[in-house]
Structure formats: C-alpha cells, structure tokens
Design a protein around this motif. Structure first.
Motif, PDB file in Angstrom:
ATOM      1  N   THR A 137       0.810  -1.213   0.000  1.00  0.00           N
ATOM      2  CA  THR A 137       0.000   0.000   0.000  1.00  0.00           C
ATOM      3  C   THR A 137       0.844   1.264   0.000  1.00  0.00           C
ATOM      4  OG1 THR A 137      -0.097  -0.075   2.416  1.00  0.00           O
ATOM      5  CG2 THR A 137      -1.880  -1.164   1.205  1.00  0.00           C
ATOM      6  N   GLN A 138       2.136   1.155   0.307  1.00  0.00           N
ATOM      7  CA  GLN A 138       3.000   2.329   0.304  1.00  0.00           C
ATOM      8  C   GLN A 138       3.749   2.453  -1.020  1.00  0.00           C
ATOM      9  OE1 GLN A 138       5.298   1.592   4.018  1.00  0.00           O
ATOM     10  NE2 GLN A 138       4.526   3.593   4.654  1.00  0.00           N
ATOM     11  N   TYR A 139       4.273   3.637  -1.251  1.00  0.00           N
ATOM     12  CA  TYR A 139       5.121   3.920  -2.408  1.00  0.00           C
ATOM     13  C   TYR A 139       4.422   3.527  -3.715  1.00  0.00           C
ATOM     14  CZ  TYR A 139       8.033   3.878   1.677  1.00  0.00           C
ATOM     15  OH  TYR A 139       8.515   4.101   2.944  1.00  0.00           O
ATOM     16  N   ARG A 140       3.217   4.076  -3.873  1.00  0.00           N
ATOM     17  CA  ARG A 140       2.406   3.779  -5.045  1.00  0.00           C
ATOM     18  C   ARG A 140       2.434   4.903  -6.078  1.00  0.00           C
ATOM     19  NH1 ARG A 140      -1.526  -0.190  -3.826  1.00  0.00           N
ATOM     20  NH2 ARG A 140      -3.090   0.815  -5.148  1.00  0.00           N
ATOM     21  N   GLU A 141       3.250   5.935  -5.815  1.00  0.00           N
ATOM     22  CA  GLU A 141       3.334   7.048  -6.750  1.00  0.00           C
ATOM     23  C   GLU A 141       4.181   6.652  -7.961  1.00  0.00           C
ATOM     24  OE1 GLU A 141       1.745   9.812  -6.565  1.00  0.00           O
ATOM     25  OE2 GLU A 141       0.940   9.668  -4.537  1.00  0.00           O
ATOM     26  N   MET A 142       3.586   6.739  -9.147  1.00  0.00           N
ATOM     27  CA  MET A 142       4.279   6.323 -10.366  1.00  0.00           C
ATOM     28  C   MET A 142       4.574   7.528 -11.253  1.00  0.00           C
ATOM     29  SD  MET A 142       2.342   2.748 -11.330  1.00  0.00           S
ATOM     30  CE  MET A 142       0.679   3.419 -11.256  1.00  0.00           C
ATOM     31  N   LEU A 143       5.569   7.370 -12.113  1.00  0.00           N
ATOM     32  CA  LEU A 143       5.787   8.370 -13.156  1.00  0.00           C
ATOM     33  C   LEU A 143       4.562   8.370 -14.063  1.00  0.00           C
ATOM     34  CD1 LEU A 143       9.470   7.837 -14.384  1.00  0.00           C
ATOM     35  CD2 LEU A 143       8.534   9.906 -13.358  1.00  0.00           C
ATOM     36  N   ASN A 144       4.074   9.540 -14.419  1.00  0.00           N
ATOM     37  CA  ASN A 144       2.887   9.554 -15.269  1.00  0.00           C
ATOM     38  C   ASN A 144       2.907  10.743 -16.219  1.00  0.00           C
ATOM     39  OD1 ASN A 144       0.995  11.835 -14.058  1.00  0.00           O
ATOM     40  ND2 ASN A 144       1.981  10.786 -12.349  1.00  0.00           N
ATOM     41  N   THR A 145       2.209  10.574 -17.318  1.00  0.00           N
ATOM     42  CA  THR A 145       2.078  11.631 -18.320  1.00  0.00           C
ATOM     43  C   THR A 145       0.828  11.357 -19.140  1.00  0.00           C
ATOM     44  OG1 THR A 145       3.236  12.849 -20.062  1.00  0.00           O
ATOM     45  CG2 THR A 145       3.418  10.455 -20.122  1.00  0.00           C
ATOM     46  N   SER A 146       0.429  12.325 -19.944  1.00  0.00           N
ATOM     47  CA  SER A 146      -0.673  12.111 -20.887  1.00  0.00           C
ATOM     48  C   SER A 146      -0.207  12.503 -22.287  1.00  0.00           C
ATOM     49  CB  SER A 146      -1.906  12.942 -20.494  1.00  0.00           C
ATOM     50  OG  SER A 146      -1.595  14.320 -20.517  1.00  0.00           O
ATOM     51  N   ILE A 147      -0.683  11.756 -23.261  1.00  0.00           N
ATOM     52  CA  ILE A 147      -0.374  12.013 -24.662  1.00  0.00           C
ATOM     53  C   ILE A 147      -1.685  12.143 -25.420  1.00  0.00           C
ATOM     54  CG2 ILE A 147       0.684  11.080 -26.761  1.00  0.00           C
ATOM     55  CD1 ILE A 147       2.777   9.749 -25.046  1.00  0.00           C
ATOM     56  N   SER A 148      -1.885  13.270 -26.096  1.00  0.00           N
ATOM     57  CA  SER A 148      -3.160  13.542 -26.765  1.00  0.00           C
ATOM     58  C   SER A 148      -2.999  13.625 -28.277  1.00  0.00           C
ATOM     59  CB  SER A 148      -3.753  14.864 -26.253  1.00  0.00           C
ATOM     60  OG  SER A 148      -4.053  14.774 -24.877  1.00  0.00           O
ATOM     61  N   PHE A 149      -4.020  13.131 -28.970  1.00  0.00           N
ATOM     62  CA  PHE A 149      -4.092  13.206 -30.427  1.00  0.00           C
ATOM     63  C   PHE A 149      -5.344  14.000 -30.801  1.00  0.00           C
ATOM     64  CE2 PHE A 149      -1.781   9.364 -29.393  1.00  0.00           C
ATOM     65  CZ  PHE A 149      -0.711   9.377 -30.280  1.00  0.00           C
ATOM     66  N   SER A 150      -5.215  14.877 -31.762  1.00  0.00           N
ATOM     67  CA  SER A 150      -6.360  15.668 -32.212  1.00  0.00           C
ATOM     68  C   SER A 150      -7.230  14.852 -33.165  1.00  0.00           C
ATOM     69  CB  SER A 150      -5.879  16.935 -32.912  1.00  0.00           C
ATOM     70  OG  SER A 150      -5.228  16.607 -34.125  1.00  0.00           O
ATOM     71  N   SER A 151      -8.435  15.353 -33.403  1.00  0.00           N
ATOM     72  CA  SER A 151      -9.359  14.650 -34.314  1.00  0.00           C
ATOM     73  C   SER A 151      -8.852  14.664 -35.751  1.00  0.00           C
ATOM     74  CB  SER A 151     -10.744  15.296 -34.241  1.00  0.00           C
ATOM     75  OG  SER A 151     -10.654  16.669 -34.603  1.00  0.00           O
ATOM     76  N   SER A 152      -7.964  15.602 -36.077  1.00  0.00           N
ATOM     77  CA  SER A 152      -7.455  15.686 -37.449  1.00  0.00           C
ATOM     78  C   SER A 152      -6.340  14.686 -37.724  1.00  0.00           C
ATOM     79  CB  SER A 152      -6.950  17.101 -37.737  1.00  0.00           C
ATOM     80  OG  SER A 152      -5.855  17.416 -36.886  1.00  0.00           O
ATOM     81  N   GLU A 153      -5.833  14.037 -36.688  1.00  0.00           N
ATOM     82  CA  GLU A 153      -4.747  13.077 -36.867  1.00  0.00           C
ATOM     83  C   GLU A 153      -5.304  11.690 -37.137  1.00  0.00           C
ATOM     84  OE1 GLU A 153      -1.034  14.437 -34.248  1.00  0.00           O
ATOM     85  OE2 GLU A 153      -2.898  14.391 -33.086  1.00  0.00           O
ATOM     86  N   ALA A 154      -4.652  10.981 -38.033  1.00  0.00           N
ATOM     87  CA  ALA A 154      -5.131   9.665 -38.454  1.00  0.00           C
ATOM     88  C   ALA A 154      -4.757   8.593 -37.438  1.00  0.00           C
ATOM     89  CB  ALA A 154      -4.522   9.319 -39.811  1.00  0.00           C
ATOM     90  N   ALA A 155      -5.464   7.474 -37.536  1.00  0.00           N
ATOM     91  CA  ALA A 155      -5.098   6.308 -36.736  1.00  0.00           C
ATOM     92  C   ALA A 155      -3.680   5.871 -37.088  1.00  0.00           C
ATOM     93  CB  ALA A 155      -6.081   5.176 -36.981  1.00  0.00           C
ATOM     94  N   ARG A 156      -3.013   5.275 -36.114  1.00  0.00           N
ATOM     95  CA  ARG A 156      -1.631   4.814 -36.220  1.00  0.00           C
ATOM     96  C   ARG A 156      -0.605   5.948 -36.130  1.00  0.00           C
ATOM     97  NH1 ARG A 156      -0.881  -0.371 -40.184  1.00  0.00           N
ATOM     98  NH2 ARG A 156      -2.572  -1.634 -39.314  1.00  0.00           N
ATOM     99  N   THR A 157      -1.049   7.149 -35.905  1.00  0.00           N
ATOM    100  CA  THR A 157      -0.111   8.244 -35.648  1.00  0.00           C
ATOM    101  C   THR A 157       0.552   7.995 -34.292  1.00  0.00           C
ATOM    102  OG1 THR A 157      -1.475   9.807 -36.887  1.00  0.00           O
ATOM    103  CG2 THR A 157       0.124  10.745 -35.349  1.00  0.00           C
ATOM    104  N   THR A 158       1.846   8.255 -34.181  1.00  0.00           N
ATOM    105  CA  THR A 158       2.556   8.052 -32.917  1.00  0.00           C
ATOM    106  C   THR A 158       3.074   9.386 -32.377  1.00  0.00           C
ATOM    107  OG1 THR A 158       4.678   7.650 -34.004  1.00  0.00           O
ATOM    108  CG2 THR A 158       3.283   5.731 -33.569  1.00  0.00           C
ATOM    109  N   LYS A 159       3.129   9.483 -31.061  1.00  0.00           N
ATOM    110  CA  LYS A 159       3.703  10.640 -30.373  1.00  0.00           C
ATOM    111  C   LYS A 159       4.514  10.148 -29.168  1.00  0.00           C
ATOM    112  CE  LYS A 159       0.418  14.323 -31.532  1.00  0.00           C
ATOM    113  NZ  LYS A 159      -0.529  15.326 -30.957  1.00  0.00           N
TER     114      LYS A 159
END
Length: 351
Positions: A137-159
């Motif tokens: 239950t301790q030390y549960r803080e993880m590295l985290n981030t978010s990656i967003s894709f716009s509606s104009s970007e096609a499937a299989r686009t990578t970031k």
C-alpha cells in the motif's frame, strides 16, 4: 416447367466477386480498428551516479530520461488521449525494498557490508519516491504523463513524451569497499499502464529494463599533524625526543602504506634541521631521526613505502573512519650554535 441452367463459368465469376468484396470489407475493418498501444524506453539504459568519492563527496544526485511513445487507435475525426503510468519496484532481488533502495557490489552477494543506499523519485525535489501499485500500500506514486491526439490526426499516428527520473545517494554515505555497484531493474521490476480515459488502468507486462550504477573510488585523506617541537634546549643536552600524531582516513578495505620524507630525501627518515635564520657564519645542521616507536631505539620510519609494499613505513587498511598513528623523532645531541632550527617532513600515503 422449364429449367434454365446457368453456365458454371458465371457462378465462378460471382463467387470471385464476393471474395473480393469480403477482402475489401476486412481491410476496411482493419484500418478502422488500429490497436491502441503505449511503450516506454529508458535512454542509455542507465541511471548512473558515475565515480563517487566517499571521503570527498561532491554531487550526490543524478537523473535519467524515459521516453514514452503511444499510437493512436481512433480514426481520423475522433480525438484521443492516453494516460500513461510507469511503475518500478525495489529492483531485482529486493523487490519490496523501497526505503532505501540498494545497489550491490558487482560479482558479490548483497550484504550490509557491500550495499550502497540510494533512491529514485518522480519529482525534482526528490521527495516523492518512485513506486508501483503492485507492491503493498505504500510507495504507489508512479511516473505519469498524458499524450493527446487531435481529431485531425489519423489512426496509427505516434507521439512521444520524455519523463525524468530523479535519483540520489542516501546520506550518511555507507563505508563500502571500492568497486562498481549496480541495481538491476529487469524482468518484472518495471511495468507500464495506460488507458484512454483519466486513469492509467492496470499494469501490463510492458517492460523498460534499466540499471542503476555507481563506482566507489578508493581514496585516502590525511590530517596535517602538529609540529614536533623539541622546545628550548641547552648545548649539552642529549637524547632529545618529541612526538606528534597523524590521522589517516581511507575508504573501507583499502590497503595503504605511509612514508615520511625529510627535506633531504633520506629514505631512512634521517633528516637535518637547518637554522631558521641563516647567516652569521652558522652552517650547523642538527641531525634527527623519524621513528614509529618511542625512544632512541624505536623503529625507524622512512620513505621506502609504496602502494604494494610497506617497506620501512607504516601500513594499514582503511575502515572509512580516521585511524591515528604516532610519529616520534629523536635528536642525539644539541651541541650546536645558538638559534632556531627546523625542517619540513612530507607525509606520503600510498594506496
């Protein structure tokens, strides 16, 4: 009743047409359902503290970069956001050990005598320990981030996004032997979780192995001893004796040998004191002898010591703490011109 028999050739043509249509439909379905995926990679892959001098520590911190890459699965026209979390346990062999984590001497089993304490953090202030939801239950803080894709970007686009791992050696520093210390984060010691909502979801068997390392270098510090002062003596005085103490601090398990060198470079520690104020025709040189034992018959302390041989010096093995040695000096006779005399002795610690 009339029967009309279609030519078998026409049946085959329709069957071929149906097959082609099915193939196109499958292809369209595949394009619309590209698989969502996120991966992580530790650059180098190493969290390195470099060379560490335990006696004269400089910077006790380091950092490394993890690159997270996600692939859009939603079709063009639909926006998509991934929430990504990176987990790390205590390291291979000590998965539940977080406060602190330990590096171990390469090629040796990890024990209290050869383990080097450190930790990894998710913040630059090095206050939040990088952990995992998979260990208690301790030390549960993880590295985290978010990656967003716009509606104009096609499937299989990578970031990609870069995340920083912050690391620090734990003080007071351990008195560990010199050598390279490592902690392996391979196998199941790392994991990645990602989701397309506000949560990362469950950890997956997506690994980003890396190693934490530090090289403890051997070193010795010498405390400058006080001067040996024979005081004020009369011309007829003999068998003068004086002493001082020398402090030597060497890294744990480091062998060393100490030599004493008078200014005349005599290898057997037989020096000469010269007048402090030359001139007036005083060319006297008062001989003296450096010793490791007291009295006129004490063991001579000279300067033939090397890192490998004690010679006529004094040897020891470092503990990480100061070790003290007495230095004695004797003068057979004070039957010389009136005045102040002195000489400079160089202490050489070979290791």
């Amino acid at each position: 009743m009339h029967k009309i028999n279609l030519p078998s050739r026409s049946v085959k043509a329709r069957a071929l047409l149906i097959t082609r249509l099915l193939a196109v439909a499958c292809l369209l379905l595949f394009v619309q359902t590209a698989k969502a995926n996120c991966t992580a990679n530790m650059q180098q892959p190493l969290v390195s503290f470099g060379d560490v001098d335990l006696l004269n520590p400089g910077t006790l911190t380091t950092q490394a970069t993890v690159t997270v890459t996600c692939t859009k699965s939603a079709a063009r026209g639909t926006a998509q956001t991934f929430q990504v979390c990176l987990a790390a346990d205590g390291g291979q062999g000590v998965a539940d050990q977080f406060t602190p984590r330990y590096m171990c001497l390469d090629g040796a089993s990890c024990s209290t005598e050869n383990q080097f304490a450190y930790n990894m953090y998710i913040d630059a202030a090095r206050s939040i320990i990088w952990g995992t939801i998979g260990r208690g239950t301790q030390y549960r803080e993880m590295l985290n981030t978010s990656i967003s894709f716009s509606s104009s970007e096609a499937a299989r686009t990578t970031k990609s996004r870069e995340l920083t791992v912050y690391a620090q050696l734990i003080t007071p520093l351990s008195n560990v032997p010199p050598g390279r210390y490592t902690a392996s984060f391979s196998g199941g010691s790392t994991a990645l979780a990602f989701g397309t909502g506000s949560s990362c979801g469950s950890l997956r068997a997506l690994r980003f192995p890396f190693t934490v390392s530090a090289t403890v270098v051997k070193n010795c510090n010498v405390n400058k001893p006080n001067n040996i002062d024979f005081g004020t003596v009369n011309p007829g005085d003999t068998n003068l004796a004086g002493s001082t103490s020398l402090g030597v601090t060497c890294t744990s398990s480091t062998p060393y040998n100490i030599g004493l060198k008078p200014s005349n470079n005599h290898t057997a520690g037989a020096g000469e004191m010269l007048p402090v104020t030359p001139g007036g025709g005083n060319t006297d040189r008062i001989p003296y002898q450096l010793r490791s034992g007291s009295g006129a018959n004490g063991t001579v302390w000279g300067n033939t010591a090397t890192a490998a041989q004690t010679g006529n010096g004094v040897g020891g093995t470092g503990t990480g703490l100061q070790q003290n040695y007495n230095i004695y000096a004797t003068v057979p006779s004070a039957d010389y011109h009136y005045g102040d005399y002195q000489d400079t002795v160089t202490v050489q610690v070979n290791y």
